[in-house]
Design a protein around this motif. Sequence first.
Motif: not given
Length: 139
Positions: A29-34
Amino acid sequence: WQNSQKNDFDFEYQRGISVKLQQYVLRFSILIEVMYSICNNEKLTTISLKTLKLAIKLRDYFFENAVRVFEIIDNTYYDSLTEIQKNVFDKLPQQFKTGEGIEIISKEDLMKIRSFKNFLKDEKLFKKIAHGIYEKQVF
């Protein structure tokens, strides 16, 4: 989402893969949002529901592929069975009817009938000869 995940897996390795990948959903989730923030030149403040759903899809993809890889590289499929499944498999004759199998598992209280019927669907272990008649696959 995490609390509604399946807990009763057919094989122990599936449970291990699932638990590991559940933890990865947050990282995904963090990677995609970044990535979205960088591409859209926006400041990252929260993780959106859309991103979380994408992370769960990514987890599902990795789970399915990890299971496939495990089954390919696993030397013997039999070794990946739980002790209960091995015990049931060993007690069944080479060729048997569903009713005979149910009688065997019920006599020794080895497995629930529903679980046994699901177990019979495993084409790596059993070959369906005719309606209600199965043959064990040789390892």
